[in-house]
Each structure stands twice: as structure tokens, then as C-alpha cells.
Design a protein around this motif. Structure first.
Motif, PDB file in Angstrom:
ATOM      1  N   GLY A  57       0.787  -1.226   0.000  1.00 31.14           N
ATOM      2  CA  GLY A  57       0.000   0.000   0.000  1.00 31.14           C
ATOM      3  C   GLY A  57       0.818   1.273   0.000  1.00 31.14           C
ATOM      4  N   TYR A 104       2.904   2.134  -2.085  1.00 27.62           N
ATOM      5  CA  TYR A 104       3.000   2.594  -3.468  1.00 27.62           C
ATOM      6  C   TYR A 104       1.646   2.928  -4.074  1.00 27.62           C
ATOM      7  CZ  TYR A 104       7.808   1.114  -3.205  1.00 27.62           C
ATOM      8  OH  TYR A 104       9.120   0.990  -2.835  1.00 27.62           O
ATOM      9  N   ASP A 105       0.579   2.745  -3.288  1.00 27.43           N
ATOM     10  CA  ASP A 105      -0.749   3.002  -3.819  1.00 27.43           C
ATOM     11  C   ASP A 105      -0.909   4.470  -4.174  1.00 27.43           C
ATOM     12  OD1 ASP A 105      -3.561   2.619  -4.395  1.00 27.43           O
ATOM     13  OD2 ASP A 105      -3.928   3.678  -2.527  1.00 27.43           O
ATOM     14  N   THR A 131       1.039   5.847  -9.538  1.00 29.56           N
ATOM     15  CA  THR A 131       1.650   4.531  -9.740  1.00 29.56           C
ATOM     16  C   THR A 131       0.813   3.702 -10.692  1.00 29.56           C
ATOM     17  OG1 THR A 131       2.625   4.570  -7.536  1.00 29.56           O
ATOM     18  CG2 THR A 131       2.453   2.421  -8.610  1.00 29.56           C
ATOM     19  N   HIS A 132      -0.502   3.660 -10.459  1.00 29.75           N
ATOM     20  CA  HIS A 132      -1.392   2.906 -11.339  1.00 29.75           C
ATOM     21  C   HIS A 132      -1.301   3.421 -12.772  1.00 29.75           C
ATOM     22  CE1 HIS A 132      -3.860   0.297  -8.692  1.00 29.75           C
ATOM     23  NE2 HIS A 132      -3.372   1.111  -7.767  1.00 29.75           N
ATOM     24  N   MET A 152      -2.379  -4.392  -5.814  1.00 30.85           N
ATOM     25  CA  MET A 152      -1.893  -3.514  -4.764  1.00 30.85           C
ATOM     26  C   MET A 152      -3.075  -3.105  -3.895  1.00 30.85           C
ATOM     27  SD  MET A 152       0.188   0.071  -5.375  1.00 30.85           S
ATOM     28  CE  MET A 152       0.108  -0.266  -7.103  1.00 30.85           C
ATOM     29  N   PRO A 170      -5.120  -0.793  -1.751  1.00 35.36           N
ATOM     30  CA  PRO A 170      -5.112   0.655  -1.527  1.00 35.36           C
ATOM     31  C   PRO A 170      -4.918   0.981  -0.048  1.00 35.36           C
ATOM     32  CG  PRO A 170      -6.993   0.006  -2.860  1.00 35.36           C
ATOM     33  CD  PRO A 170      -6.372  -1.249  -2.327  1.00 35.36           C
ATOM     34  N   ARG A 171      -4.401   2.153   0.214  1.00 35.22           N
ATOM     35  CA  ARG A 171      -4.251   2.617   1.587  1.00 35.22           C
ATOM     36  C   ARG A 171      -5.622   2.688   2.241  1.00 35.22           C
ATOM     37  NH1 ARG A 171      -0.126   7.519   0.175  1.00 35.22           N
ATOM     38  NH2 ARG A 171       1.589   6.172  -0.448  1.00 35.22           N
ATOM     39  N   ALA A 201      -7.685   5.646   1.254  1.00 37.43           N
ATOM     40  CA  ALA A 201      -7.794   5.898  -0.188  1.00 37.43           C
ATOM     41  C   ALA A 201      -9.218   6.296  -0.564  1.00 37.43           C
ATOM     42  CB  ALA A 201      -7.390   4.652  -0.971  1.00 37.43           C
ATOM     43  N   ARG A 238      -7.791   0.562  -9.863  1.00 31.76           N
ATOM     44  CA  ARG A 238      -7.742   1.115  -8.507  1.00 31.76           C
ATOM     45  C   ARG A 238      -9.134   1.531  -8.052  1.00 31.76           C
ATOM     46  NH1 ARG A 238      -6.660   6.193  -5.838  1.00 31.76           N
ATOM     47  NH2 ARG A 238      -5.538   5.785  -3.902  1.00 31.76           N
TER      48      ARG A 238
END
Length: 70
Positions: free
Chosen positions: A19, A21-22, A26-27, A41, A43-44, A47, A56
Motif C-alpha cells: 500500500g 506505493y498506492d 503509480t497505477h 496492490m 489501496p491505503r 484511499a 484502482r
């Protein structure tokens, strides 16, 4: 992120990261480099979704509906 992807000489089929790198940047960098790439990945926790439909956004929407643990 994009300069690192420039070192890769073959198509990306899957991108995995934690997360930290979320984020949309990045996506976007991964899918711009390899449009067919599956981004795995989480998500935080804080997010937020967006009006930008993509992997995402679909994950955030599913977590909002069903919870992070499911």
C-alpha cells in the motif's frame, strides 16, 4: 516510477506492491507502460475513489461496499 519502468524491456503482465506505493500516479505509470498489466496492490486505508474508472477505482469501490477484510 516511470523512469524505473523504462528499464524493463518486456511487457508487464502483473505489478505487485504494498500500500505504500498506492496512488493514481503509480497505477497510471504501470498501465501506461503496459495497458494489459494487472495491478495487485491493496489501496491505503484512507484511499478515496475518483471519477477515473480503472483497476484502482474498482478495488476501492469493492472495499467500500464489502470491507477490507473480505
Amino acid at each position: 516510477m516511470a523512469p524505473l519502468l523504462d528499464w524493463i524491456e518486456m511487457p508487464i503482465m502483473q505489478f505487485k506492491a504494498d500500500g505504500a506505493y498506492d496512488g493514481s500516479s503509480t497505477h497510471d505509470a504501470v498501465t501506461n507502460f503496459g495497458p494489459a498489466a494487472a495491478v495487485a496492490m491493496l489501496p491505503r486505508a484512507n484511499a478515496l475513489g475518483s471519477d477515473h474508472p480503472g483497476q484502482r477505482y474498482r478495488v476501492i469501490t469493492a472495499i467500500t461496499a464489502d470491507s477490507r477484510m473480505k
